[in-house]
Design a protein around this motif. Sequence first.
Motif, PDB file in Angstrom:
ATOM      1  N   ASN A 164      -1.960   2.324   7.745  1.00  0.00           N
ATOM      2  CA  ASN A 164      -1.406   2.847   6.496  1.00  0.00           C
ATOM      3  C   ASN A 164      -2.422   3.716   5.758  1.00  0.00           C
ATOM      4  O   ASN A 164      -2.054   4.714   5.120  1.00  0.00           O
ATOM      5  CB  ASN A 164      -0.939   1.698   5.604  1.00  0.00           C
ATOM      6  CG  ASN A 164       0.410   1.150   6.034  1.00  0.00           C
ATOM      7  OD1 ASN A 164       1.180   1.827   6.708  1.00  0.00           O
ATOM      8  ND2 ASN A 164       0.693  -0.077   5.652  1.00  0.00           N
ATOM      9  N   PHE A 165      -3.672   3.334   5.831  1.00  0.00           N
ATOM     10  CA  PHE A 165      -4.738   4.161   5.247  1.00  0.00           C
ATOM     11  C   PHE A 165      -4.751   5.537   5.898  1.00  0.00           C
ATOM     12  O   PHE A 165      -4.914   6.563   5.214  1.00  0.00           O
ATOM     13  CB  PHE A 165      -6.075   3.441   5.430  1.00  0.00           C
ATOM     14  CG  PHE A 165      -7.266   4.208   4.932  1.00  0.00           C
ATOM     15  CD1 PHE A 165      -7.399   4.564   3.593  1.00  0.00           C
ATOM     16  CD2 PHE A 165      -8.289   4.556   5.804  1.00  0.00           C
ATOM     17  CE1 PHE A 165      -8.519   5.260   3.136  1.00  0.00           C
ATOM     18  CE2 PHE A 165      -9.403   5.248   5.369  1.00  0.00           C
ATOM     19  CZ  PHE A 165      -9.517   5.605   4.032  1.00  0.00           C
ATOM     20  N   GLY A 173      -8.372   0.175  -0.900  1.00  0.00           N
ATOM     21  CA  GLY A 173      -7.632  -0.980  -1.376  1.00  0.00           C
ATOM     22  C   GLY A 173      -8.138  -1.455  -2.724  1.00  0.00           C
ATOM     23  O   GLY A 173      -8.843  -0.730  -3.429  1.00  0.00           O
ATOM     24  N   TYR A 200       0.818  -1.221   0.000  1.00  0.00           N
ATOM     25  CA  TYR A 200       0.000   0.000   0.000  1.00  0.00           C
ATOM     26  C   TYR A 200       0.851   1.269   0.000  1.00  0.00           C
ATOM     27  O   TYR A 200       0.585   2.198  -0.764  1.00  0.00           O
ATOM     28  CB  TYR A 200      -0.934  -0.004   1.211  1.00  0.00           C
ATOM     29  CG  TYR A 200      -1.997   1.080   1.164  1.00  0.00           C
ATOM     30  CD1 TYR A 200      -3.105   0.961   0.336  1.00  0.00           C
ATOM     31  CD2 TYR A 200      -1.904   2.217   1.960  1.00  0.00           C
ATOM     32  CE1 TYR A 200      -4.093   1.934   0.297  1.00  0.00           C
ATOM     33  CE2 TYR A 200      -2.875   3.196   1.930  1.00  0.00           C
ATOM     34  CZ  TYR A 200      -3.967   3.048   1.090  1.00  0.00           C
ATOM     35  OH  TYR A 200      -4.934   4.028   1.050  1.00  0.00           O
ATOM     36  N   ASN A 222      -2.783  -2.920   3.310  1.00  0.00           N
ATOM     37  CA  ASN A 222      -3.602  -1.705   3.383  1.00  0.00           C
ATOM     38  C   ASN A 222      -4.353  -1.678   4.706  1.00  0.00           C
ATOM     39  O   ASN A 222      -5.579  -1.664   4.773  1.00  0.00           O
ATOM     40  CB  ASN A 222      -4.574  -1.623   2.198  1.00  0.00           C
ATOM     41  CG  ASN A 222      -5.470  -2.838   2.061  1.00  0.00           C
ATOM     42  OD1 ASN A 222      -5.063  -3.957   2.360  1.00  0.00           O
ATOM     43  ND2 ASN A 222      -6.693  -2.629   1.586  1.00  0.00           N
ATOM     44  N   VAL A 231      -4.077  -5.365  -3.391  1.00  0.00           N
ATOM     45  CA  VAL A 231      -3.315  -4.404  -2.597  1.00  0.00           C
ATOM     46  C   VAL A 231      -2.902  -5.079  -1.296  1.00  0.00           C
ATOM     47  O   VAL A 231      -3.727  -5.702  -0.620  1.00  0.00           O
ATOM     48  CB  VAL A 231      -4.155  -3.155  -2.297  1.00  0.00           C
ATOM     49  CG1 VAL A 231      -3.430  -2.252  -1.309  1.00  0.00           C
ATOM     50  CG2 VAL A 231      -4.453  -2.388  -3.585  1.00  0.00           C
ATOM     51  N   TYR A 243     -11.008   1.511   9.514  1.00  0.00           N
ATOM     52  CA  TYR A 243     -10.920   2.495   8.433  1.00  0.00           C
ATOM     53  C   TYR A 243     -11.706   3.766   8.777  1.00  0.00           C
ATOM     54  O   TYR A 243     -11.245   4.881   8.513  1.00  0.00           O
ATOM     55  CB  TYR A 243     -11.432   1.900   7.126  1.00  0.00           C
ATOM     56  CG  TYR A 243     -10.540   0.837   6.540  1.00  0.00           C
ATOM     57  CD1 TYR A 243      -9.183   1.070   6.322  1.00  0.00           C
ATOM     58  CD2 TYR A 243     -11.045  -0.417   6.211  1.00  0.00           C
ATOM     59  CE1 TYR A 243      -8.365   0.086   5.785  1.00  0.00           C
ATOM     60  CE2 TYR A 243     -10.234  -1.405   5.673  1.00  0.00           C
ATOM     61  CZ  TYR A 243      -8.890  -1.150   5.467  1.00  0.00           C
ATOM     62  OH  TYR A 243      -8.073  -2.125   4.931  1.00  0.00           O
ATOM     63  N   SER A 299     -12.664  -2.450  -1.171  1.00  0.00           N
ATOM     64  CA  SER A 299     -12.253  -1.056  -0.959  1.00  0.00           C
ATOM     65  C   SER A 299     -13.406  -0.323  -0.289  1.00  0.00           C
ATOM     66  O   SER A 299     -14.152   0.401  -0.935  1.00  0.00           O
ATOM     67  CB  SER A 299     -11.890  -0.400  -2.300  1.00  0.00           C
ATOM     68  OG  SER A 299     -11.326   0.883  -2.111  1.00  0.00           O
TER      69      SER A 299
END
Length: 392
Positions: free
Chosen positions: A334-335, A314, A285, A330, A327, A380, A368
Amino acid sequence: MMKLLCTALITFLCCLTLFAQKEKRQYDVAAFLYPAYASDDPRLRPFWPMGIGEWETVMTMQQRNPGHYWNRKPLWGYINEADPAVMSMEIEQATRHGVNVFIFDWYWFDGRPFMETTLNNGFLKADNVDKMKFYLMWANHDVLNLWDTRLAQFNENNVIWTGKVDRDEFEKICKRNIEKYFKHPQYYKIDGKPVFMIYDIPQLIAGLGGIEQTADALKWFKEEVKRAGFPGLELQLTMWSINVNYSGFDGSKSQNPENDFIKKLGFTSATHYQFAHFANVDEEYMKIMEQVQREWVRIDSVFDLVYYPHISVGWDNSPRTVRSAVVKNNTPENFEKALRMARDYVDSHPDQAPLVTINSWNEWTETSYLMPCNVFGYGYLEAVKKVFKEQE
């Protein structure tokens, strides 16, 4: 001496004020919403006969492919997003975590709208819709067999519905969207101009009959929006290679044919829809984010339009296709780093709207999504909250 001290104090206070303003800045965080997770749209049944939309693809992944590594489950269950009570819950969770705009993937096939129930019956009828803005991305691509997992494996690429429309159909679509959506108080606007995003420019050109005809149609659209009482239209391009390298455009006398092509069509801003449109997504990612940042620099140097930074959660399309680029790493952590890069981009472009786009709220079958799942929980959403909400 006293004068120098006063000057230094004033300078310090000014810097402190600017820093405080930056920290308190409010951002428009817009997540794309794919409206296929509905239970009351009969036009979805040919693709997903169980009657729960593309949740069927998510729910049956392990049945169709026992032992496959992809085994995601939504913590909220297989909800009907066309139910206003369900959408009210989603709006509450989204805004609580800093997502304050939904960009609805919007479709028109066979002379009528498709997958519109999530927007019309769910979002617009939610009792807390006043908390959330929305705008449309016209997903004017062809419909192939990909959505139907019974047929996707054969890779036949049969066109079920085309995304092409002629001028009469185009005008019908535009007039309908102006009246039905642009005039809604929650429709997202920049400087009073409704934002309308178009996904597939070659399809648009093919349907309208050429570049000149498309430029004329889009000019008419802008004028029609003004006639409806708005100061103009914020015509937004989906930024990827097929939309800026059109073979039918004569750029032989231009030093910047990509930019001239987009200017001719009248687009005033752009964002991306997915990292997969321009980056190698079969990668770590943070390595992908290096590609993303280079792309932002390239866009700033090549195009004479406003670019709004995009972050994808992702990519893994295996629920539909079994095998896919994936990906890697992710994680929510990291997001969050990627979101901070997007925020820095916005802060470095203070003359434009503080808009960031995210793929996506609910693209489960492309892996995603922001919605909570069995793998990352609310991770997320919490990342969005840390970057855009907690700093307010």
